[in-house]
Write a protein that holds these residues in place. Structure first.
Motif, mmCIF file in Angstrom:
data_model
loop_
_atom_site.group_PDB
_atom_site.id
_atom_site.type_symbol
_atom_site.label_atom_id
_atom_site.label_comp_id
_atom_site.label_asym_id
_atom_site.label_seq_id
_atom_site.Cartn_x
_atom_site.Cartn_y
_atom_site.Cartn_z
ATOM 1 N N ALA A 47 27.797 -9.416 -1.773
ATOM 2 C CA ALA A 47 28.317 -8.560 -1.731
ATOM 3 C C ALA A 47 27.055 -8.169 -2.702
ATOM 4 C CB ALA A 47 30.175 -8.451 -2.759
ATOM 5 N N ALA A 48 26.495 -8.997 -3.159
ATOM 6 C CA ALA A 48 25.616 -8.302 -3.964
ATOM 7 C C ALA A 48 24.012 -8.294 -3.336
ATOM 8 C CB ALA A 48 25.413 -8.881 -5.083
ATOM 9 N N LEU A 49 23.995 -8.956 -2.075
ATOM 10 C CA LEU A 49 23.537 -8.277 -0.772
ATOM 11 C C LEU A 49 22.281 -7.654 -1.639
ATOM 12 C CD1 LEU A 49 24.224 -9.716 2.593
ATOM 13 C CD2 LEU A 49 22.198 -10.916 0.450
ATOM 14 N N PRO A 50 20.867 -7.062 -1.852
ATOM 15 C CA PRO A 50 20.026 -5.433 -1.549
ATOM 16 C C PRO A 50 19.923 -5.512 -0.658
ATOM 17 C CG PRO A 50 18.644 -7.685 -2.506
ATOM 18 C CD PRO A 50 20.417 -8.404 -2.140
ATOM 19 N N GLY A 51 19.218 -4.454 -0.538
ATOM 20 C CA GLY A 51 18.565 -3.395 0.720
ATOM 21 C C GLY A 51 19.982 -2.121 1.007
ATOM 22 N N ASP A 52 18.681 -1.775 1.549
ATOM 23 C CA ASP A 52 19.576 0.500 2.130
ATOM 24 C C ASP A 52 18.936 0.525 3.346
ATOM 25 O OD1 ASP A 52 16.422 0.691 1.866
ATOM 26 O OD2 ASP A 52 16.561 2.162 0.429
ATOM 27 N N THR A 53 18.863 -0.349 4.174
ATOM 28 C CA THR A 53 18.856 -0.942 5.501
ATOM 29 C C THR A 53 19.539 -1.456 6.224
ATOM 30 O OG1 THR A 53 17.235 -1.255 5.852
ATOM 31 C CG2 THR A 53 16.563 0.492 5.745
ATOM 32 N N PRO A 54 19.819 -1.189 7.143
ATOM 33 C CA PRO A 54 20.589 -2.604 7.874
ATOM 34 C C PRO A 54 19.815 -3.512 8.117
ATOM 35 C CG PRO A 54 21.948 -0.201 9.741
ATOM 36 C CD PRO A 54 20.645 -0.136 7.830
ATOM 37 N N ALA A 55 18.418 -3.399 8.525
ATOM 38 C CA ALA A 55 17.484 -4.305 8.771
ATOM 39 C C ALA A 55 17.698 -5.009 6.866
ATOM 40 C CB ALA A 55 16.475 -4.105 9.601
ATOM 41 N N ALA A 100 32.583 -8.680 3.005
ATOM 42 C CA ALA A 100 31.910 -8.237 1.583
ATOM 43 C C ALA A 100 30.456 -7.570 2.571
ATOM 44 C CB ALA A 100 31.607 -9.164 0.510
ATOM 45 N N LEU A 101 30.265 -8.794 3.234
ATOM 46 C CA LEU A 101 28.946 -8.475 4.324
ATOM 47 C C LEU A 101 29.369 -7.385 5.226
ATOM 48 C CD1 LEU A 101 26.706 -9.414 5.097
ATOM 49 C CD2 LEU A 101 27.196 -11.074 6.877
#
Length: 192
Positions: free
Chosen positions: A69-77, A128-129
């Motif tokens: 739930a806390a994975l960083p990132g602002d694009t799918p990749a 979450a993912l």
């Protein structure tokens, strides 16, 4: 402190599940690894081994869910890259004889309650993912499909890497997943 003893026992059970599964896990191993006295087993886990296993797997499931739930990132990749980076050390441990504690409880005969715990954990990981992927603009149904594929990648990698004794099956699958996500969402790469 009693809660500290219980936490150490749960941590020891988690390690034992990863290495040997439920059937191979012994109370002697848990007591030695946790430094707990023999009486602590039924004091903290009146339901015995089944209760200890259930609590260890549940706690592990919740921990992984929080990390996803806390994975960083602002694009799918970026989400996929960060997912792969986060799980790589865990899968590397599988190549050295470890495994997934949650998956380990799915193969117990007469283990309906344990399979339910595993199912709940896996569903929470996928959800979450998927929620993280949806924040990057991926349509919710597609985000759920992609999240399910990534969790399947993780769980399959545990098995293949353990059998091969190397991280290479994971690396191959990670390269394929990365290539697929970048070809599917090329417009997300530069933030457009």
């Amino acid at each position: 402190m009693p809660n500290d003893t219980k936490a150490r026992m749960i941590d020891a059970a988690l390690g034992a599940l990863q290495r040997r599964g439920v059937a191979g896990m012994s109370f002697t191993e848990i007591l030695e690894a946790s430094g707990a006295a023999r009486g602590a087993i039924y004091h903290h886990f009146p339901g015995g081994k089944a209760e200890l296993v259930a609590e260890a797997a549940s706690r592990n499931g919740q921990h992984v869910r929080s990390q996803l739930a806390a994975l960083p990132g602002d694009t799918p990749a970026a989400i996929v890259d960060n997912f792969l980076a986060a799980v790589r050390p865990v899968v590397a441990a599988s190549a050295r004889g470890g495994g997934c504690a949650v998956a380990a409880i799915t193969v117990e005969p007469d283990g309906d309650a344990l399979r339910h715990i595993a199912g709940t954990a896996f569903t929470s990981w996928t959800t979450a993912l998927a929620e993280r992927l949806a924040t990057t603009g991926v349509e919710p149904t597609e985000a759920l499909d992609l999240a399910t594929a990534l969790i399947c990648l993780l769980e399959g990698a545990h098995i293949l890497c353990r059998a091969a004794g190397t991280l290479e099956p994971f690396e191959q699958t990670a390269r394929a997943a990365t290539g697929l996500i970048r070809s599917r969402y090329p417009h997300h790469e530069d933030g457009r």
